[in-house]
Scaffold this motif. Structure first.
Motif, PDB file in Angstrom:
ATOM      1  N   GLU A   1       0.828  -1.197   0.000  1.00  0.00           N
ATOM      2  CA  GLU A   1       0.000   0.000   0.000  1.00  0.00           C
ATOM      3  C   GLU A   1       0.865   1.251   0.000  1.00  0.00           C
ATOM      4  O   GLU A   1       1.864   1.347   0.718  1.00  0.00           O
ATOM      5  CB  GLU A   1      -0.912   0.019   1.234  1.00  0.00           C
ATOM      6  CG  GLU A   1      -2.038  -0.994   1.191  1.00  0.00           C
ATOM      7  CD  GLU A   1      -3.055  -0.683   0.102  1.00  0.00           C
ATOM      8  OE1 GLU A   1      -3.293   0.521  -0.163  1.00  0.00           O
ATOM      9  OE2 GLU A   1      -3.617  -1.630  -0.473  1.00  0.00           O
ATOM     10  N   ALA A   2       0.467   2.209  -0.811  1.00  0.00           N
ATOM     11  CA  ALA A   2       1.211   3.462  -0.910  1.00  0.00           C
ATOM     12  C   ALA A   2       0.955   4.337   0.310  1.00  0.00           C
ATOM     13  O   ALA A   2      -0.129   4.304   0.904  1.00  0.00           O
ATOM     14  CB  ALA A   2       0.814   4.208  -2.178  1.00  0.00           C
ATOM     15  N   LYS A   3       1.952   5.117   0.656  1.00  0.00           N
ATOM     16  CA  LYS A   3       1.792   6.096   1.721  1.00  0.00           C
ATOM     17  C   LYS A   3       2.745   7.247   1.466  1.00  0.00           C
ATOM     18  O   LYS A   3       3.761   7.101   0.784  1.00  0.00           O
ATOM     19  CB  LYS A   3       2.054   5.484   3.096  1.00  0.00           C
ATOM     20  CG  LYS A   3       3.468   4.954   3.314  1.00  0.00           C
ATOM     21  CD  LYS A   3       3.611   4.385   4.718  1.00  0.00           C
ATOM     22  CE  LYS A   3       5.021   3.838   4.955  1.00  0.00           C
ATOM     23  NZ  LYS A   3       5.162   3.286   6.333  1.00  0.00           N
ATOM     24  N   GLU A   4       2.393   8.409   2.017  1.00  0.00           N
ATOM     25  CA  GLU A   4       3.263   9.564   1.899  1.00  0.00           C
ATOM     26  C   GLU A   4       4.157   9.632   3.129  1.00  0.00           C
ATOM     27  O   GLU A   4       3.716   9.374   4.252  1.00  0.00           O
ATOM     28  CB  GLU A   4       2.468  10.855   1.758  1.00  0.00           C
ATOM     29  CG  GLU A   4       3.353  12.080   1.571  1.00  0.00           C
ATOM     30  CD  GLU A   4       2.589  13.336   1.198  1.00  0.00           C
ATOM     31  OE1 GLU A   4       3.242  14.374   0.964  1.00  0.00           O
ATOM     32  OE2 GLU A   4       1.346  13.288   1.153  1.00  0.00           O
ATOM     33  N   HIS A   5       5.415   9.982   2.898  1.00  0.00           N
ATOM     34  CA  HIS A   5       6.395  10.101   3.973  1.00  0.00           C
ATOM     35  C   HIS A   5       6.697  11.575   4.192  1.00  0.00           C
ATOM     36  O   HIS A   5       7.196  12.257   3.289  1.00  0.00           O
ATOM     37  CB  HIS A   5       7.682   9.358   3.610  1.00  0.00           C
ATOM     38  CG  HIS A   5       7.498   7.894   3.398  1.00  0.00           C
ATOM     39  ND1 HIS A   5       7.833   6.946   4.337  1.00  0.00           N
ATOM     40  CD2 HIS A   5       6.992   7.203   2.343  1.00  0.00           C
ATOM     41  CE1 HIS A   5       7.558   5.739   3.874  1.00  0.00           C
ATOM     42  NE2 HIS A   5       7.052   5.878   2.662  1.00  0.00           N
ATOM     43  N   LEU A   6       6.398  12.047   5.375  1.00  0.00           N
ATOM     44  CA  LEU A   6       6.705  13.436   5.704  1.00  0.00           C
ATOM     45  C   LEU A   6       8.152  13.535   6.166  1.00  0.00           C
ATOM     46  O   LEU A   6       8.617  12.690   6.940  1.00  0.00           O
ATOM     47  CB  LEU A   6       5.764  13.949   6.791  1.00  0.00           C
ATOM     48  CG  LEU A   6       4.275  13.943   6.423  1.00  0.00           C
ATOM     49  CD1 LEU A   6       3.454  14.428   7.612  1.00  0.00           C
ATOM     50  CD2 LEU A   6       4.006  14.792   5.197  1.00  0.00           C
ATOM     51  N   PRO A   7       8.884  14.540   5.707  1.00  0.00           N
ATOM     52  CA  PRO A   7      10.261  14.707   6.169  1.00  0.00           C
ATOM     53  C   PRO A   7      10.289  14.874   7.686  1.00  0.00           C
ATOM     54  O   PRO A   7       9.360  15.441   8.277  1.00  0.00           O
ATOM     55  CB  PRO A   7      10.722  15.990   5.463  1.00  0.00           C
ATOM     56  CG  PRO A   7       9.821  16.122   4.277  1.00  0.00           C
ATOM     57  CD  PRO A   7       8.495  15.560   4.710  1.00  0.00           C
ATOM     58  N   PRO A   8      11.313  14.385   8.343  1.00  0.00           N
ATOM     59  CA  PRO A   8      11.391  14.505   9.807  1.00  0.00           C
ATOM     60  C   PRO A   8      11.493  15.961  10.225  1.00  0.00           C
ATOM     61  O   PRO A   8      12.000  16.812   9.491  1.00  0.00           O
ATOM     62  CB  PRO A   8      12.655  13.726  10.164  1.00  0.00           C
ATOM     63  CG  PRO A   8      13.468  13.746   8.916  1.00  0.00           C
ATOM     64  CD  PRO A   8      12.501  13.710   7.790  1.00  0.00           C
ATOM     65  N   SER A   9      11.002  16.252  11.425  1.00  0.00           N
ATOM     66  CA  SER A   9      11.056  17.622  11.927  1.00  0.00           C
ATOM     67  C   SER A   9      12.500  18.076  12.140  1.00  0.00           C
ATOM     68  O   SER A   9      12.813  19.261  12.048  1.00  0.00           O
ATOM     69  CB  SER A   9      10.268  17.730  13.242  1.00  0.00           C
ATOM     70  OG  SER A   9      10.760  16.789  14.193  1.00  0.00           O
ATOM     71  N   ASP A  10      13.384  17.124  12.439  1.00  0.00           N
ATOM     72  CA  ASP A  10      14.804  17.425  12.585  1.00  0.00           C
ATOM     73  C   ASP A  10      15.577  16.581  11.579  1.00  0.00           C
ATOM     74  O   ASP A  10      16.085  15.508  11.912  1.00  0.00           O
ATOM     75  CB  ASP A  10      15.278  17.128  14.003  1.00  0.00           C
ATOM     76  CG  ASP A  10      16.767  17.426  14.192  1.00  0.00           C
ATOM     77  OD1 ASP A  10      17.326  18.171  13.353  1.00  0.00           O
ATOM     78  OD2 ASP A  10      17.359  16.901  15.152  1.00  0.00           O
ATOM     79  N   PRO A  11      15.653  17.021  10.323  1.00  0.00           N
ATOM     80  CA  PRO A  11      16.258  16.182   9.288  1.00  0.00           C
ATOM     81  C   PRO A  11      17.756  15.978   9.455  1.00  0.00           C
ATOM     82  O   PRO A  11      18.319  15.055   8.869  1.00  0.00           O
ATOM     83  CB  PRO A  11      15.963  16.962   7.997  1.00  0.00           C
ATOM     84  CG  PRO A  11      15.805  18.374   8.423  1.00  0.00           C
ATOM     85  CD  PRO A  11      15.188  18.322   9.797  1.00  0.00           C
ATOM     86  N   GLN A  12      18.396  16.801  10.253  1.00  0.00           N
ATOM     87  CA  GLN A  12      19.852  16.714  10.361  1.00  0.00           C
ATOM     88  C   GLN A  12      20.307  15.359  10.898  1.00  0.00           C
ATOM     89  O   GLN A  12      21.383  14.871  10.544  1.00  0.00           O
ATOM     90  CB  GLN A  12      20.383  17.836  11.243  1.00  0.00           C
ATOM     91  CG  GLN A  12      21.906  17.977  11.219  1.00  0.00           C
ATOM     92  CD  GLN A  12      22.452  18.228   9.816  1.00  0.00           C
ATOM     93  OE1 GLN A  12      21.869  19.001   9.058  1.00  0.00           O
ATOM     94  NE2 GLN A  12      23.552  17.573   9.483  1.00  0.00           N
ATOM     95  N   PHE A  13      19.474  14.726  11.752  1.00  0.00           N
ATOM     96  CA  PHE A  13      19.912  13.459  12.324  1.00  0.00           C
ATOM     97  C   PHE A  13      20.078  12.388  11.258  1.00  0.00           C
ATOM     98  O   PHE A  13      20.833  11.420  11.444  1.00  0.00           O
ATOM     99  CB  PHE A  13      18.921  12.990  13.400  1.00  0.00           C
ATOM    100  CG  PHE A  13      17.750  12.226  12.875  1.00  0.00           C
ATOM    101  CD1 PHE A  13      17.787  10.835  12.753  1.00  0.00           C
ATOM    102  CD2 PHE A  13      16.588  12.887  12.478  1.00  0.00           C
ATOM    103  CE1 PHE A  13      16.704  10.131  12.265  1.00  0.00           C
ATOM    104  CE2 PHE A  13      15.505  12.184  11.990  1.00  0.00           C
ATOM    105  CZ  PHE A  13      15.561  10.813  11.885  1.00  0.00           C
ATOM    106  N   LEU A  14      19.389  12.540  10.119  1.00  0.00           N
ATOM    107  CA  LEU A  14      19.543  11.577   9.030  1.00  0.00           C
ATOM    108  C   LEU A  14      20.942  11.607   8.432  1.00  0.00           C
ATOM    109  O   LEU A  14      21.379  10.641   7.814  1.00  0.00           O
ATOM    110  CB  LEU A  14      18.517  11.865   7.920  1.00  0.00           C
ATOM    111  CG  LEU A  14      17.049  11.587   8.229  1.00  0.00           C
ATOM    112  CD1 LEU A  14      16.179  12.085   7.080  1.00  0.00           C
ATOM    113  CD2 LEU A  14      16.812  10.100   8.474  1.00  0.00           C
TER     114      LEU A  14
END
Length: 303
Positions: free
Chosen positions: A42-55
């Motif tokens: 099933e498809a889903k949308e992924h919202l960017p993390p609130s703190d993307p720097q940890f990625l």
């Protein structure tokens, strides 16, 4: 630059046939061994993390620069593979691909963790043609690392949708690669990006239900026609999401050994459907032949 091709699929008969059951050429119909046995994802949308720097903590990345194109940064594949078991992976595809030494497990993992060589072919063609994407909506279909969509963002696209079959690919590779190319924690470009995972059929339903619904001026898709089973849903997705005067750029190999698909079969499929015209933009003659083609809606006089 080296590339490895390992497909965890049963060998398929070389007698090509229509995936709807109608033969593309004469010959006995054989059972389709490439049809995924897993349930539809099933498809889903992924919202960017609130703190993307940890990625990007301890990220090791590399950069591709082609001619006048802006530099494109992406996570180093070798380091990514070596640290795969340390990453969040609800689908367990990282461990399965490592255990099976496979670049593709049909219906489970569709190859998104690698930057396949046809992507570079398409980047080189974009550089040669000088496409800038200003004011255009772009879909990177089967995005993997997302280099094509990232380039569109860097060259003025108003919005870019990134889609890959696997949520792990989107969360652990696509989103971090987008972040690598900008300081996006406060960057306005973040509002132009949408990230999706899932099967193309459910992705199509999800996008069509968005308000307002989006039609794309440009759709990129690279190395996605390796399995003939997927041709009907791919064709439907392109047909329903492409803007009336839009273009689909497809980068592909002539044939995918061990999987069964390839450009000739897809061209035949497209021709029989009668919706798109298909033109060759670039044909590589060395080694395993590769191609870049463009699809557009047929004009009434072409039908």
């Amino acid at each position: 630059m080296s590339f490895c091709f390992n497909f965890d699929l049963p060998a398929q008969t070389t007698n090509p046939e229509d995936v709807d059951g109608n033969k593309l050429q004469n010959g006995k119909k054989d059972e389709d061994n490439t049809k995924p046995t897993e349930p539809v994802k099933e498809a889903k949308e992924h919202l960017p993390p609130s703190d993307p720097q940890f990625l990007l903590d301890d990220a090791v990345f590399e950069t591709v620069t082609i001619g006048t194109l802006p530099p494109l940064h992406f996570l180093n594949e070798t380091v990514f593979e070596k640290t795969a078991l340390e990453r969040e992976d609800g689908e367990k595809i990282l461990s399965r691909t490592a255990e099976q030494r496979s670049d593709l497990i049909s219906g489970v993992y569709e190859g998104g963790l690698k930057v396949w060589e046809c992507t570079y072919d398409l980047l080189e063609l974009i550089e040669k043609d000088g496409e800038t994407f200003g004011g255009k909506a772009v879909l990177d279909l089967g995005c993997g690392a997302g280099l094509l969509g990232i380039l569109a963002l860097k060259r003025g696209a108003t919005q870019v949708h990134f889609q890959d079959y696997n949520s792990t690919v989107v969360e652990q590779l696509t989103v971090p690669n987008v972040m690598l190319n900008w300081n996006l924690s406060q960057h306005p470009l973040l509002t132009k990006c949408h990230f999706f995972s899932g099967d193309w059929s459910t992705f199509l339903d999800l996008v069509l239900k968005m308000d307002p619904p989006t039609k794309f001026d440009i759709i990129f898709t690279s190395e996605t026609i390796y399995n003939t089973v997927y041709y009907p849903v791919l064709h439907e997705t392109l047909q329903k999401l492409l803007a009336p005067h839009g273009l689909v750029y497809l980068a592909t190999k002539s044939h995918y050994f061990g999987v069964g698909g390839g450009l000739h079969l897809f061209e035949t499929f497209v021709e029989e459907r009668g919706v798109f015209s298909l033109d060759h933009l670039w044909d590589g003659e060395e080694g395993l032949q590769r191609h870049v083609v463009v699809l557009r809606f047929k004009k009434p006089k072409d039908t």
